[in-house]
Structure formats: structure tokens, C-alpha cells
Design an enzyme around this catalytic site. Structure first.
Site, PDB file in Angstrom:
ATOM      1  N   ASP A   1       0.894  -1.229   0.069  1.00 18.52           N
ATOM      2  CA  ASP A   1      -0.013   0.264  -0.125  1.00 18.52           C
ATOM      3  C   ASP A   1       0.542   1.273   0.148  1.00 18.52           C
ATOM      4  O   ASP A   1       0.302   2.328   0.436  1.00 18.52           O
ATOM      5  CB  ASP A   1      -0.961   0.155   1.204  1.00 18.52           C
ATOM      6  CG  ASP A   1      -0.228  -0.194   2.606  1.00 18.52           C
ATOM      7  OD1 ASP A   1       1.083  -0.098   2.623  1.00 18.52           O
ATOM      8  OD2 ASP A   1      -0.834  -0.678   3.350  1.00 18.52           O
TER       9      ASP A   1
ATOM     10  N   ARG B   1       2.514   8.409   8.569  1.00 19.94           N
ATOM     11  CA  ARG B   1       2.239   9.830   8.556  1.00 19.94           C
ATOM     12  C   ARG B   1       1.180  10.365   9.418  1.00 19.94           C
ATOM     13  O   ARG B   1       1.212  11.573   9.745  1.00 19.94           O
ATOM     14  CB  ARG B   1       1.978  10.165   7.298  1.00 19.94           C
ATOM     15  CG  ARG B   1       3.298  10.327   6.072  1.00 19.94           C
ATOM     16  CD  ARG B   1       2.700  10.537   4.635  1.00 19.94           C
ATOM     17  NE  ARG B   1       3.786  11.123   3.734  1.00 19.94           N
ATOM     18  CZ  ARG B   1       4.991  10.341   3.299  1.00 19.94           C
ATOM     19  NH1 ARG B   1       5.258   9.162   3.690  1.00 19.94           N
ATOM     20  NH2 ARG B   1       5.955  11.214   2.455  1.00 19.94           N
TER      21      ARG B   1
HETATM   22  C1  UD1 Z   1       6.765   4.793   3.373  1.00 21.53           C
HETATM   23  C2  UD1 Z   1       5.223   4.618   3.131  1.00 21.53           C
HETATM   24  C3  UD1 Z   1       4.775   3.777   4.272  1.00 21.53           C
HETATM   25  C4  UD1 Z   1       5.544   2.696   4.795  1.00 21.53           C
HETATM   26  C5  UD1 Z   1       6.916   3.207   4.960  1.00 21.53           C
HETATM   27  C6  UD1 Z   1       7.744   2.074   5.547  1.00 21.53           C
HETATM   28  C7  UD1 Z   1       4.281   5.940   1.436  1.00 21.53           C
HETATM   29  C8  UD1 Z   1       3.458   7.280   1.063  1.00 21.53           C
HETATM   30  N1  UD1 Z   1       4.615   5.794   2.475  1.00 21.53           N
HETATM   31  O1  UD1 Z   1       6.767   5.798   4.441  1.00 21.53           O
HETATM   32  O2  UD1 Z   1       3.488   3.313   3.805  1.00 21.53           O
HETATM   33  O3  UD1 Z   1       4.793   2.009   5.903  1.00 21.53           O
HETATM   34  O4  UD1 Z   1       7.493   3.683   3.987  1.00 21.53           O
HETATM   35  O5  UD1 Z   1       8.974   2.516   6.177  1.00 21.53           O
HETATM   36  O6  UD1 Z   1       4.425   5.123   0.533  1.00 21.53           O
HETATM   37  N2  UD1 Z   1      14.384   8.400   4.001  1.00 21.53           N
HETATM   38  C9  UD1 Z   1      15.701   8.204   3.922  1.00 21.53           C
HETATM   39  N3  UD1 Z   1      16.273   6.850   3.624  1.00 21.53           N
HETATM   40  C10 UD1 Z   1      15.978   5.851   3.481  1.00 21.53           C
HETATM   41  C11 UD1 Z   1      14.264   6.025   3.884  1.00 21.53           C
HETATM   42  C12 UD1 Z   1      13.584   7.148   3.926  1.00 21.53           C
HETATM   43  O7  UD1 Z   1      16.623   9.365   4.040  1.00 21.53           O
HETATM   44  O8  UD1 Z   1      16.085   4.748   3.069  1.00 21.53           O
HETATM   45  C13 UD1 Z   1      13.985   9.535   4.415  1.00 21.53           C
HETATM   46  C14 UD1 Z   1      13.864  10.638   3.156  1.00 21.53           C
HETATM   47  O9  UD1 Z   1      14.113  11.863   3.463  1.00 21.53           O
HETATM   48  C15 UD1 Z   1      12.466  10.505   2.491  1.00 21.53           C
HETATM   49  C16 UD1 Z   1      11.642  10.233   4.051  1.00 21.53           C
HETATM   50  O10 UD1 Z   1      12.554   9.372   4.995  1.00 21.53           O
HETATM   51  O11 UD1 Z   1      11.920  11.633   1.899  1.00 21.53           O
HETATM   52  C17 UD1 Z   1      10.231   9.586   3.984  1.00 21.53           C
HETATM   53  O12 UD1 Z   1      10.244   8.340   2.998  1.00 21.53           O
HETATM   54  P1  UD1 Z   1       8.518   8.160   2.368  1.00 21.53           P
HETATM   55  O13 UD1 Z   1       9.092   6.809   1.591  1.00 21.53           O
HETATM   56  O14 UD1 Z   1       8.165   9.483   1.754  1.00 21.53           O
HETATM   57  O15 UD1 Z   1       7.654   7.912   3.740  1.00 21.53           O
HETATM   58  P2  UD1 Z   1       7.796   6.796   4.862  1.00 21.53           P
HETATM   59  O16 UD1 Z   1       7.501   7.621   5.994  1.00 21.53           O
HETATM   60  O17 UD1 Z   1       9.237   6.095   4.690  1.00 21.53           O
END
Ligand code: UD1
Ligand code: UDP
Length: 384
Positions: free
Chosen positions: A98, A212
Site C-alpha cells: 500500500d 504519516r
Molecule cells: C513509506 C510508506 C509507508 C511505509 C513506510 C515504511 C508511502 C507514502 N509511505 O513511508 O506506507 O509504511 O515507507 O517505512 O509510500 N528516508 C531516507 N532513507 C531511506 C528511507 C527514507 O533518507 O532509506 C527519508 C527521506 O528523507 C524520505 C523520508 O525518509 O523523503 C520519508 O520517506 P517516504 O518513503 O516518503 O515515507 P515513509 O514515512 O518512509
């Protein structure tokens, strides 16, 4: 005989953990050519999983940006996949769960009229803003997919209620398959902070938090609750591998940084994580995956969310919904720490989510769909 080209698309840590055993299973089938397209929605956290499972992406869109928005993830994935689908010409695209990668991957496949198989299909809260945006992502993918691989009967029933088109298979969750690769009784941790913990004299609480819809006050309340629980229980050590999201890190380090017996560490690889949970006393989380894995290890879970799309382990008694209010979370954790009978009632190994054979069932279902085998795979049924 030409092989079926099956392309798995994933980009975040949990998708990778749950798709890795399936990618390996598909590669073992002589009728299938298994390829992977990584979106790179996560970078470090995705690469860590690929390394543990010894997998490489055939394509990598490398889309991640710091503090990325839902729109950038979605648009960059769709545009990137346009080219990949044109080049690779897959017979089917598999997406998982999802996330924004899941939705955008499925939509790109639809635009190219490539059939989609949805792994972990049919989980619902029936609240489009919680979890956000996951509830809407998985509902929309339900409309796109041709094959739906539902972990449980209840997930299948959710899809029937929505009258989705296509075939639904009950397979169990591939998370349980992944644990066969990772959990070992004699496992030695690589992370120094974990090797230094005395699991026999201390009670270890594993914490994760990243959703989120918890950003802001709910997440602050969760952090204050964790601080209070550690503060009042001198034999407790909290191990919290903090997600790399800048929003989460600011909140976690701001409230919990420097506190006694609270170990804020960087994300650990999946082998470290599964073995840490296996040795812990209690798991407190808003994660989806942890709600499936911990019950299989007999570990009680307090879910720090207002709802869950995974009611099966609540019914089985190993998981409780703690909500996001500070005092309620403190009360529920304290009960499990202070009342041995209450703890024993929850600490029992149950496997409502799978028997570790979800991946072979999914591979068989794909072969059956394409007429390569004659028998439809029997559905998974959880032991009563
Ligand atoms: C995402 C998924 C969520 C899932 C979660 C698992 C969406 C909208 N959300 O949320 O469903 O539960 O992943 O963890 O698809 N970042 C890094 N390095 C990484 C990973 C993340 O730096 O390896 C940082 C980056 O700044 C990035 C931020 O985390 O922009 C958020 O990552 P994002 O994938 O947008 O959202 P999650 O909260 O991880
Ligand atoms: N996990 C991990 N390292 C960590 C934290 C979690 O390998 O430091 C694993 C965990 O065991 C589970 C998955 O990541 O398999 C859950 O991912 P996450 O909580 O990020 O996402 P969700 O399941 O909520 O979508």
C-alpha cells in the site's frame, strides 16, 4: 518454450522484505523469468534489504528525495516506469501492499495494459485518511489488479465486499516466509548497541514509529509515553531503531535523546531486527509489518495507532490497540510489565498471518493464471 516475464516492482523497506522471498521463489520456477524494478522510494533502507537477501534490481528508478512528497514519489515512479515497461515488456507486474510505489507502479502497469498481481491484497480500515495514504493506495490497486493475493480470509472477504474484478487467492503473508531466512537461535548481532545488551537480566522493549497520520501531536505523545515507561521501570531497556524520515528523527531525538536506558539507533538490517524482536519482552509500534512478525515469535505487541487493518492477531490475543494517547499507552505497557499473568495471556505464538509458504502459493497461482499448470493452488488456512 518462452518464459513468462514477471516483473516485481518495489521501493520501500517493508515491500522489499516481503517481496524478496517471492522474487527468489519466482526465480526458482523454470517457466518464469523473474526481474525486479526498484523505485528507490527508500534508498539506504531498501539497499540494506537487498543486501541481506542477496538480490539486485534489474532496473532502479532511484527516485528518493529528502522529505519527499506523495506527489513526487508518485509522478517520478510513473514516468520512470513508462520507460522500464517499454524496454522490459513484462507479462505481469507484481506490486506489494500500500505504499506510493505500490499505487504508482500499478497505475503505470495499467497505462501499458500489463496485468497486475497485488501481493498483500485486501487489508482495510475503511477510513480513507487512516492509515494515510496507504488505505487509498491499496483500495485503488484493488481496482487495477487482475490477481489478488490476500494473506487471510478476512482480507479476501474485504475484496469480495468491494466486488473487485479478477481472481482472489488466500496465500498467507510473505512476511512469515521472510522470517525463515532471518531468525536463528544462535544469531550474533552486528550492531554494537545490541551486543552490549543483557537480554537475560533486562526486559527489552522494541519500539518503532513512522506513520504519516501520527506526525505531530500523536507522535509526540507516543515519545513521551515511551520516556515515562522507561523512567518508571529500571529493568527495562528500550531499543528504538529510528526511521530515516527527518520528521520522525526530529521528534524521536528531540523527546527521547539522552534519556537513560533508551537506545536510539539507526535502522538495523532485517536480520538484526527479526532476531532483536525474537529476544525482546515487548514490541510497541505503529508499523504494519511488526504486527505480523511479532505474534509469530510469541511477542506481545502494543499498536500505537487509532485503528488497524490487521485484526487477526488482536482476535488471537497477542496484539492490543493502544491508541495514540500518552496515558493510555503508559497504562497498557505498565500492565504488561507489572502483571505477569496479563503478560502470559498475550505472550503466545500464533500465526494468523501465514505458515511460511505464501510465496510458493503465489508462484503457483501465477502459473495457473497463465495456463502453465492445471491445478489452482489451495488456499492458506490459519490453524485454529
Ligand atoms: C513509506 C510508506 C509507508 C511505509 C513506510 C515504511 C508511502 C507514502 N509511505 O513511508 O506506507 O509504511 O515507507 O517505512 O509510500 N528516508 C531516507 N532513507 C531511506 C528511507 C527514507 O533518507 O532509506 C527519508 C527521506 O528523507 C524520505 C523520508 O525518509 O523523503 C520519508 O520517506 P517516504 O518513503 O516518503 O515515507 P515513509 O514515512 O518512509
Ligand atoms: N525493520 C527493519 N529494521 C528496522 C525496523 C524495521 O528491518 O530498523 C523491518 C521490520 O522487521 C518489518 C519491516 O521493517 O519487516 C517494517 O517496516 P516499516 O515499519 O518501515 O513499514 P510498515 O510495515 O509499517 O509499512
Amino acid at each position: 518454450m518462452s518464459k513468462l516475464k514477471i516483473m516485481s516492482v518495489f521501493g520501500t523497506r517493508p515491500e522489499a522484505i516481503k517481496m524478496a522471498p517471492l522474487v527468489k521463489e519466482l526465480a526458482r520456477r523454470k517457466e518464469i523469468e523473474s526481474i525486479c524494478c526498484l523505485t528507490g522510494q527508500h534508498r539506504e533502507m531498501l539497499d540494506s534489504v537487498m543486501e541481506i537477501f542477496d538480490l539486485k534490481g534489474d532496473y532502479d528508478l532511484n527516485i528518493m528525495e529528502k522529505s519527499q512528497t506523495l506527489s513526487t514519489i508518485t509522478t517520478k515512479t510513473i514516468l520512470g516506469m513508462d520507460k522500464v515497461i517499454d524496454t522490459a515488456q513484462p507479462d505481469m507486474i507484481l506490486v506489494h501492499g500500500d505504499t506510493s510505489t505500490t499505487f504508482a507502479g500499478a497505475l503505470a502497469a495499467f497505462y501499458h495494459q500489463v496485468p497486475v498481481g497485488h501481493v498483500e491484497a485486501g487489508l482495510r480500515t475503511w477510513d480513507k485518511y487512516s492509515p494515510f495514504p496507504e488505505e487509498m493506495n491499496r483500495t485503488l490497486v484493488g481496482d487495477i489488479a487482475a490477481l489478488h493475493f490476500s494473506p487471510t480470509v478476512a482480507n479476501r472477504d474485504n475484496l469480495l465486499r468491494e466486488s473487485v474484478q479478477g481472481e482472489i487467492f488466500i496465500t498467507g503473508n510473505t512476511a512469515i516466509d521472510a522470517m525463515k531466512y532471518t531468525v536463528r537461535d544462535d544469531y550474533r548481532f552486528q550492531t554494537a548497541a545490541l551486543n552490549e545488551l543483557d537480554f537475560s537480566s533486562r526486559r527489552v522493549i522494541v519500539v518503532t514509529c513512522h506513520r504519516r497520520e501520527n506526525y505531530g501531536k500523536p507522535m509526540e505523545d507516543i515519545m513521551h509515553a515511551i520516556a515515562a515507561i522507561a523512567g518508571t521501570h529500571p529493568d527495562v531497556e528500550v531499543v528504538y531503531p529510528v526511521h530515516l524520515s527527518p520528521t520522525v528523527r526530529e521528534c524521536a531525538f528531540g523527546i527521547l535523546g539522552g534519556k537513560d536506558r533508551i537506545h536510539l539507533i539507526d535502522p538495523i538490517d532485517v536480520q538484526e531486527m527479526h532476531n532483536l524482536m525474537a529476544r525482546s519482552y515487548l514490541v510497541m509500534t505503529d508499523s504494519g509489518g511488526l504486527q505480523e512478525e511479532a505474534p509469530a515469535m510469541g511477542k506481545p505487541v502494543l499498536v500505537m495507532r487509532r485503528e488497524t487493518e490487521r485484526p487477526e492477531a488482536i482476535a488471537a490475543g497477542t496484539v492490543k490497540l493502544a491508541g495514540v494517547e500518552r496515558d493510555t499507552i503508559i497504562g497498557m505497557a505498565s500492565e504488561l510489565l507489572d502483571d505477569p499473568a496479563a503478560y502470559r495471556r498475550m505472550a503466545k505464538a500464533v500465526n494468523p498471518y501465514g505458515d511460511g509458504n505464501a510465496c510458493p502459493r503465489i508462484a503457483d497461482a501465477i502459473l495457473w493464471h497463465f495456463g502453465k499448470i492445471e491445478t489452482r493452488p489451495p488456499d492458506f488456512s490459519a490453524a485454529k
